[in-house]
Design an enzyme around this catalytic site. Structure first.
Site, mmCIF file in Angstrom:
data_model
loop_
_atom_site.group_PDB
_atom_site.id
_atom_site.type_symbol
_atom_site.label_atom_id
_atom_site.label_comp_id
_atom_site.label_asym_id
_atom_site.label_seq_id
_atom_site.Cartn_x
_atom_site.Cartn_y
_atom_site.Cartn_z
ATOM 1 N N THR A 129 19.761 -10.125 -10.641
ATOM 2 C CA THR A 129 20.207 -9.407 -9.449
ATOM 3 C C THR A 129 20.074 -10.287 -8.216
ATOM 4 O O THR A 129 20.877 -10.212 -7.290
ATOM 5 C CB THR A 129 19.346 -8.126 -9.253
ATOM 6 O OG1 THR A 129 19.231 -7.455 -10.506
ATOM 7 C CG2 THR A 129 19.952 -7.194 -8.236
ATOM 8 N N ARG A 137 14.771 -15.998 -11.662
ATOM 9 C CA ARG A 137 13.333 -15.754 -11.538
ATOM 10 C C ARG A 137 12.661 -15.943 -12.882
ATOM 11 O O ARG A 137 13.097 -15.353 -13.867
ATOM 12 C CB ARG A 137 13.063 -14.331 -11.048
ATOM 13 C CG ARG A 137 13.429 -14.163 -9.609
ATOM 14 C CD ARG A 137 12.987 -12.833 -9.096
ATOM 15 N NE ARG A 137 13.678 -12.584 -7.848
ATOM 16 C CZ ARG A 137 13.700 -11.419 -7.228
ATOM 17 N NH1 ARG A 137 13.061 -10.399 -7.744
ATOM 18 N NH2 ARG A 137 14.347 -11.274 -6.106
ATOM 19 N N SER A 170 10.787 -12.912 -4.344
ATOM 20 C CA SER A 170 10.721 -11.677 -3.557
ATOM 21 C C SER A 170 9.350 -11.015 -3.606
ATOM 22 O O SER A 170 8.354 -11.613 -3.263
ATOM 23 C CB SER A 170 11.826 -10.731 -4.020
ATOM 24 O OG SER A 170 11.893 -9.621 -3.180
ATOM 25 N N LYS A 227 17.375 -19.067 -5.458
ATOM 26 C CA LYS A 227 18.736 -18.526 -5.419
ATOM 27 C C LYS A 227 19.559 -19.311 -4.425
ATOM 28 O O LYS A 227 19.029 -19.884 -3.465
ATOM 29 C CB LYS A 227 18.733 -17.040 -5.085
ATOM 30 C CG LYS A 227 18.270 -16.711 -3.709
ATOM 31 C CD LYS A 227 18.417 -15.217 -3.451
ATOM 32 C CE LYS A 227 17.849 -14.882 -2.084
ATOM 33 N NZ LYS A 227 18.092 -13.523 -1.676
ATOM 34 N N ASP A 231 8.071 -7.509 2.450
ATOM 35 C CA ASP A 231 7.678 -8.054 1.143
ATOM 36 C C ASP A 231 7.510 -9.572 1.165
ATOM 37 O O ASP A 231 7.523 -10.198 2.228
ATOM 38 C CB ASP A 231 8.695 -7.646 0.075
ATOM 39 C CG ASP A 231 10.018 -8.372 0.242
ATOM 40 O OD1 ASP A 231 10.374 -8.684 1.393
ATOM 41 O OD2 ASP A 231 10.685 -8.644 -0.778
ATOM 42 N N ASP A 249 9.329 -12.223 0.634
ATOM 43 C CA ASP A 249 10.285 -13.083 1.340
ATOM 44 C C ASP A 249 10.898 -12.419 2.571
ATOM 45 O O ASP A 249 11.852 -12.949 3.147
ATOM 46 C CB ASP A 249 11.388 -13.543 0.380
ATOM 47 C CG ASP A 249 12.184 -12.383 -0.185
ATOM 48 O OD1 ASP A 249 11.619 -11.285 -0.337
ATOM 49 O OD2 ASP A 249 13.388 -12.551 -0.463
ATOM 50 N N ASP A 277 12.614 -9.575 3.105
ATOM 51 C CA ASP A 277 13.882 -8.841 3.175
ATOM 52 C C ASP A 277 13.717 -7.331 2.972
ATOM 53 O O ASP A 277 14.623 -6.567 3.274
ATOM 54 C CB ASP A 277 14.947 -9.426 2.230
ATOM 55 C CG ASP A 277 14.514 -9.467 0.783
ATOM 56 O OD1 ASP A 277 13.371 -9.052 0.475
ATOM 57 O OD2 ASP A 277 15.321 -9.927 -0.056
ATOM 58 N N THR A 296 24.139 -2.333 -7.552
ATOM 59 C CA THR A 296 22.817 -2.776 -7.097
ATOM 60 C C THR A 296 22.828 -4.265 -6.761
ATOM 61 O O THR A 296 23.453 -5.053 -7.465
ATOM 62 C CB THR A 296 21.804 -2.521 -8.223
ATOM 63 O OG1 THR A 296 21.760 -1.130 -8.458
ATOM 64 C CG2 THR A 296 20.419 -3.015 -7.863
ATOM 65 N N GLU A 342 19.845 -0.226 0.433
ATOM 66 C CA GLU A 342 19.532 0.154 -0.942
ATOM 67 C C GLU A 342 18.252 0.986 -0.940
ATOM 68 O O GLU A 342 17.400 0.825 -0.064
ATOM 69 C CB GLU A 342 19.276 -1.086 -1.792
ATOM 70 C CG GLU A 342 20.462 -1.997 -1.938
ATOM 71 C CD GLU A 342 20.209 -3.023 -3.035
ATOM 72 O OE1 GLU A 342 20.565 -2.726 -4.184
ATOM 73 O OE2 GLU A 342 19.635 -4.082 -2.746
ATOM 74 N N LYS A 375 19.452 -8.620 3.193
ATOM 75 C CA LYS A 375 18.692 -7.510 3.740
ATOM 76 C C LYS A 375 17.575 -8.090 4.611
ATOM 77 O O LYS A 375 17.180 -9.247 4.442
ATOM 78 C CB LYS A 375 18.184 -6.591 2.657
ATOM 79 C CG LYS A 375 17.290 -7.205 1.655
ATOM 80 C CD LYS A 375 17.102 -6.225 0.501
ATOM 81 C CE LYS A 375 16.381 -6.898 -0.637
ATOM 82 N NZ LYS A 375 16.745 -6.349 -1.929
#
Ligand code: G1P
Ligand code: ZN
Length: 541
Positions: free
Chosen positions: A18, A22, A113, A126, A277, A279, A281, A344, A363, A376
């Site tokens: 997503t 990771r 994340s 990413k 969180d 990172d 976002d 998503t 979201e 985000k």
């Protein structure tokens, strides 16, 4: 320049999920594992020659080593300018901001994340493209395909670069700029919001605010914005020093993992609490004894956007991921603007923004943002709230309850079943998908199924179609069940069951109690116990 061509062999499973690739740190530490993926990313770019690349991350374990490897490979691949956050730090939204501001062809964001960090935990990488947003599905597919047949990567011989000092370093034809990771982002925030009235609120004595950076990347950003620029007292920002293992915690802003913050706000009688969180976002918003569901937060921000200078002239449109409750749809309808329903993940919002179709999106997973970047943005959402609190003089709970009294309330919960056996999860989803056609028209305890499908999304901008984006079951009483498997986990499978129900009265009711019939129906239709042996979810949000 002496470019070294290093022979390598593929690793299977380098498929971005997503949000990027990771894996456990130890997986990334295998010889050439990181190099293969980075080279595949560079190969997916039309041309790296003479281009600018942004590199930064959330400061987690292995960030620094990864950045040194990336610098050498980027130079060998022809990049002429590298922009690196000082000490390797760039929050995800700040990376998006910097990519856009400096006309980079893209950026590598090193983060997993909200997943825990440390030698035995997770790492991630990413690629974000020139618009500052996550790579498209087709680009991530091409990256994955390249990793499956890669035979070589390019690098140069060079001493490690000092990334802790802001300044410029030249290596061969490339200029490496180590930048203050906070300044560009903080300046952008100052352009969007009414810092004048927000400063009056935060520096005054009547309003008490706490922000929890969770030992993660937003610490320095929060200190600059809330304390230095908006005059909030020093104690307003807690856990502000980024640590490479997030202090051993799980940097995910929800009621479970940000329990300290919740406790402080409730026990000390604070007016407003927020957290972000790993990172930077995601965001969680709470008032005194009052939790704001992220779906409601998105809807409320859209309904009150006229109070924020950057959006005072009206929103172009809004979008939400499919599992997110339909609260924002009701606001869009009232405002007479379009509301898009996307799969998503953030990668689907970028096209809608680039095409000028939407201003706000979000979201259910604590993600909200606007077209100021293509990611985000946790701090942006917190600043929206502060701007609205300053403009209205209302409390968090008053704002939300007023919102429900106008639009009605969408009760929402998500149940996660973590680390379940991947094969059983796949079989369970297959069985559920096969049963969908037969569900429409069926009645359970007086409630009928009006729609049951696997969600597909046709991008209205580029025409691409994404299939199998989660099971939707809609009921004639306004209830909805959504089921999908996580695409961000690093171990086994995670089942996510999303449940929501529209109500027009009884807003104080407990969400889990009110949704019990829907939860029971979902468990029955999915066969969770039968396939996984589980009777209770691991995480409820
Ligand atoms: C999760 C969330 C999703 C979010 C993503 C990245 O993905 O559900 O909304 O965009 O993390 O933060 P999932 O694990 O469900 O694939
Ligand atoms: Zn995140």
């Amino acid at each position: 320049m002496n470019r070294n061509v290093i022979e390598t062999t593929p690793y299977s499973g380098q498929k971005p999920g997503t949000s990027g690739l990771r894996k456990k740190v130890r997986v990334f530490q295998q010889p050439n594992y990181l190099e293969n993926f980075v080279q595949a990313v560079f190969d997916s770019i039309d041309s790296c020659q003479g281009q600018t690349l942004v590199v930064g991350g959330d400061g987690r374990y292995f960030n620094r080593e990864a950045i040194q490897t990336i610098i050498k490979m980027a130079i060998a691949n022809g990049f002429e300018r590298l922009i690196i956050g000082q000490s390797g730090i760039l929050s995800t939204p700040a990376a998006s901001c910097v990519i856009r501001k400096y006309g980079a062809v893209g950026g590598l964001v090193l983060s997993a994340s909200h997943n825990p960090g440390g030698p035995d935990e997770d790492f991630g990488i990413k690629f974000n493209r020139a618009n500052g947003g996550p790579a498209s599905e087709s680009q991530t597919d091409s990256i994955h395909q390249t990793t499956e047949r890669i035979t070589r990567y390019f690098t140069i011989d060079a001493e490690p670069i000092d990334i802790d000092r802001v300044g410029e370093i030249r290596i061969h034809d490339a200029l490496i700029k180590v930048i203050d990771p906070v300044a560009d982002y903080a300046d952008l925030m100052q352009e969007l919001f009414d810092f004048h009235s927000m400063k009056q609120l935060l520096s005054g004595t009547n309003f008490k605010f706490r922000f929890d950076a969770m030992h993660a990347v937003t610490g320095p950003y929060a200190q600059e914005i809330f304390i230095n620029r908006l005059g909030a007292p020093k104690e307003s920002v807690i856990n502000a020093t980024p640590k490479d293992d997030f202090g051993g915690h799980h940097p995910d802003p929800n009621l479970v993992h940000a329990a300290d913050l919740v406790q402080q706000v409730n026990v000390q009688g604070l007016d407003f609490g927020a957290a972000s969180d790993g990172d930077g976002d995601r965001n969680m918003i709470i008032g005194h004894q009052f939790y704001v569901n992220p779906c409601d937060s998105l809807a409320l921000l859209a309904a009150n956007a006229d109070k924020i200078p950057a959006y005072a002239n009206g929103l172009k449109g809004v979008a939400r991921s499919m599992p997110t409750s339909r609260a924002v749809d009701r606001v869009a309808e009232k405002l007479g603007i379009n509301c898009y329903e996307t799969p998503t993940g953030w990668k689907f919002f970028g096209n809608l923004m680039d095409d000028g179709r939407i201003s706000f999106c979000g979201e259910e997973s604590f993600g909200t943002s606007s077209d100021h970047v293509r990611e985000k943005d946790g701090l942006w959402a917190v600043l929206c709230w502060i701007n609205i609190l300053a403009a209205t003089g209302q409390s968090v709970s008053e704002l939300v309850q007023d919102h429900w009294s106008i639009y009605g309330k969408d009760l929402f919960t998500r149940h996660d079943y973590e680390s379940i056996d991947s094969d059983s999860a796949a079989k369970m989803m297959e069985r559920l998908t096969l049963s969908l056609d037969g569900l429409v028209g069926e009645t359970y305890h007086g409630v009928s199924v009006t729609l049951a499908d696997q969600f597909s999304y046709s991008d209205p901008v580029d025409g691409s179609v994404s299939h199998n984006q989660g099971v939707r079951i809609l009921l004639d009483n306004g209830g909805r069940i959504v089921v999908r498997l996580s695409g961000t986990g690093t171990e086994g499978a995670t089942l996510r069951v999303y449940l929501d129900q529209f109500i027009e009265e009884g807003f104080q009711t407990d969400t889990q109690v009110a949704l019990k019939p829907l939860i029971d129906l979902a468990n029955q239709l999915i066969g969770i116990k039968e396939f996984t042996g589980r009777t209770e979810p691991d995480v409820v949000t």
